[in-house]
Design a protein around this motif. Structure first.
Motif, short mmCIF file in Angstrom:
data_model
loop_
_atom_site.label_atom_id
_atom_site.label_comp_id
_atom_site.label_asym_id
_atom_site.label_seq_id
_atom_site.Cartn_x
_atom_site.Cartn_y
_atom_site.Cartn_z
N ALA A 96 -1.66 12.82 -14.70
CA ALA A 96 -2.29 13.08 -13.27
C ALA A 96 -4.30 12.88 -12.31
N THR A 97 -4.40 12.70 -13.00
CA THR A 97 -5.95 12.26 -13.35
C THR A 97 -6.40 11.31 -13.43
N LEU A 98 -5.09 10.13 -13.99
CA LEU A 98 -5.61 8.66 -14.00
C LEU A 98 -5.56 8.22 -12.78
N TRP A 99 -4.34 8.64 -12.02
CA TRP A 99 -3.58 8.49 -10.65
C TRP A 99 -4.60 8.08 -9.79
N ILE A 100 -4.44 9.59 -10.02
CA ILE A 100 -5.40 10.19 -8.97
C ILE A 100 -7.28 8.92 -8.17
N LEU A 101 -7.42 9.26 -9.39
CA LEU A 101 -8.57 8.00 -10.11
C LEU A 101 -7.67 6.54 -9.70
N GLN A 209 0.48 14.46 -3.55
CA GLN A 209 0.05 15.18 -2.65
C GLN A 209 -1.82 14.93 -2.79
N PHE A 210 -2.68 14.78 -3.56
CA PHE A 210 -3.59 14.58 -3.25
C PHE A 210 -3.13 13.78 -1.57
N ALA A 211 -2.94 11.80 -2.08
CA ALA A 211 -3.02 10.56 -1.16
C ALA A 211 -3.10 11.28 -0.11
N ILE A 212 -1.94 12.08 0.28
CA ILE A 212 -1.36 12.03 1.30
C ILE A 212 -2.94 13.19 2.42
N ALA A 213 -2.99 14.28 1.49
CA ALA A 213 -3.72 15.23 1.76
C ALA A 213 -5.51 14.56 2.19
N GLN A 214 -5.85 13.60 1.94
CA GLN A 214 -6.98 12.05 2.15
C GLN A 214 -6.94 11.84 2.64
N ARG A 215 -5.12 10.63 2.98
CA ARG A 215 -5.19 10.44 4.71
C ARG A 215 -5.43 11.66 5.93
N PRO A 284 -3.71 20.33 7.44
CA PRO A 284 -3.49 19.14 5.96
C PRO A 284 -4.05 19.81 5.10
N PRO A 285 -4.27 20.36 3.34
CA PRO A 285 -4.88 21.04 2.42
C PRO A 285 -6.03 20.11 2.65
N ASP A 286 -6.50 20.75 1.53
CA ASP A 286 -8.44 20.48 1.31
C ASP A 286 -7.52 19.81 -0.03
N PRO A 287 -8.21 18.48 0.03
CA PRO A 287 -7.89 17.81 -1.76
C PRO A 287 -8.64 18.51 -2.56
N VAL A 288 -9.96 18.56 -2.75
CA VAL A 288 -10.23 19.62 -3.69
C VAL A 288 -9.30 21.05 -4.29
N ASP A 289 -8.57 21.48 -2.82
CA ASP A 289 -8.74 22.87 -3.77
C ASP A 289 -7.04 22.76 -3.90
N ILE A 290 -6.32 21.21 -3.74
CA ILE A 290 -4.81 20.83 -4.42
C ILE A 290 -5.01 20.38 -5.90
N LEU A 291 -6.20 20.31 -5.95
CA LEU A 291 -6.94 19.77 -7.75
C LEU A 291 -6.48 20.79 -8.51
N ALA A 292 -8.08 22.12 -7.63
CA ALA A 292 -8.06 23.11 -8.25
C ALA A 292 -6.74 23.79 -9.03
N ALA A 293 -5.90 23.67 -7.83
CA ALA A 293 -4.28 24.42 -7.86
C ALA A 293 -3.62 23.22 -9.08
N HIS A 294 -3.87 22.44 -9.37
CA HIS A 294 -2.98 22.06 -10.52
C HIS A 294 -3.24 22.16 -11.32
N TYR A 295 -4.86 21.57 -11.86
CA TYR A 295 -5.57 22.54 -13.08
C TYR A 295 -5.42 23.67 -13.62
#
Length: 311
Positions: A96-101, A209-215, A284-295
């Motif tokens: 998931a990290t690589l896809w997000i990068l 989810q991260f990409a949509i939140a950033q958009r 929209p959720p905060d993209p950083v919050d999405i990452l924190a919840a995932h990890y």
């Protein structure tokens, strides 16, 4: 995330594709010395690379948004800590990290304009490198109203293909590319290359989810709904998750269904006057919050698995 003629840039990667260990090494190095990139000789020793590669690592740290530089002083961003911090994925062990990068690079219309253009605007499913170069020249001249040097544009095309296309014999930097495994660009025997939309059932939901939140967060006033068409195809100069992840419409809809299943209180699909849209309740959720919840969830799952193994 949006094309800006005045701020478009090409070729700042020194012709070096991103390698697997570069972001973790660079992120760790600035944590120990925020001025490491102002000391070329020391940076070469710390990172274990040549001078031009040091510059490339600095570029890739910036283009992914993991680090900011101000007068030579490096500062990890909240996004960088959320992705590569000690409580996240400092060694790039999670796909998931690589896809997000990948999303962060391909959606960066300002610092990685050639990569943004390819994934969001270049429509040929099969092509040769010369065709990509010609199309990029036309885009630069007609839409950006700028005459970029042919060598600079060519370096972007070459770097892009070496970073994503899993073609044997292209060199060590290709073998160490974090993105070649995803098949977003592939060799096409007899035709050069192909970059096809597929369902991509293995795309991690958190990446979408991260990409949509950033958009959504990039929209003026923070939008709470987006047409599925806009998520599938680049619109008005914005990056589109469906285009960046090379998703078919069915693949995108499957990904959205997984998001809704995981969080039905937040996401919902509706047809309004014949327009299929994704709505978000509560903004929209905060993209950083999405990452924190995932990890956090990933760490909890690993801990539980280790306990079961020990038992």
């Amino acid at each position: 995330m949006r094309i800006n003629r005045a701020r478009a840039t090409f070729g700042r990667h020194e012709t070096f594709p991103l390698r697997y260990g570069w972001l973790p090494k660079g992120f760790e190095a600035i944590g120990q010395d925020p001025e490491i990139f102002t000391k070329p000789e020391e940076a070469m020793i710390t990172l274990g690379v040549g001078r031009n590669m040091v510059n490339a690592i600095q570029y890739w740290l910036q283009v992914t948004g993991l680090v900011t530089f101000d007068a030579g002083q490096a500062q990890p961003t909240a996004l960088g800590t959320a992705l590569l911090g000690a409580q996240a994925d400092p060694y790039l062990e999670d796909d998931a990290t690589l896809w997000i990068l990948h999303w962060l690079i391909a959606s960066n219309a300002e610092a990685a304009t050639g990569f943004f253009w390819f994934f969001n605007r270049f429509a040929m499913p099969r092509f040769r490198d010369a065709e990509v170069l010609h199309a990029l020249e036309e885009f630069s001249a007609q839409e950006l109203k700028a005459n970029r040097s042919l060598s600079t544009l060519k370096s972007d095309v070459s770097t892009l293909l070496r970073m994503y296309a899993a073609e044997p014999g292209r060199g060590d930097e290709h073998l160490d590319s974090p993105f070649a495994q995803f098949g977003l660009i592939e060799p096409d025997p007899g035709a050069g290359f192909r970059s096809l939309r597929t369902p991509r059932a293995t795309l991690p939901p958190v990446a979408l989810q991260f990409a949509i939140a950033q958009r959504l967060n990039a929209e003026s006033g923070q939008a709470t709904a987006l047409p599925v068409r806009v998520l599938l195809y680049s619109d008005a100069g914005w990056a589109a998750p469906g285009a960046v992840f090379r998703l078919t419409e069915d693949g995108l809809m499957h990904g959205l269904a997984r998001l809704i299943e995981q969080d039905p209180q937040r996401y919902v699909l509706r047809d309004t006057a014949g327009l299929h849209q994704l709505y978000l309740r509560g903004g929209p959720p905060d993209p950083v919050d999405i990452l924190a919840a995932h990890y956090r969830g990933r760490t909890a799952s690993t801990t539980l698995a280790n306990r079961r193994t020990a038992a």
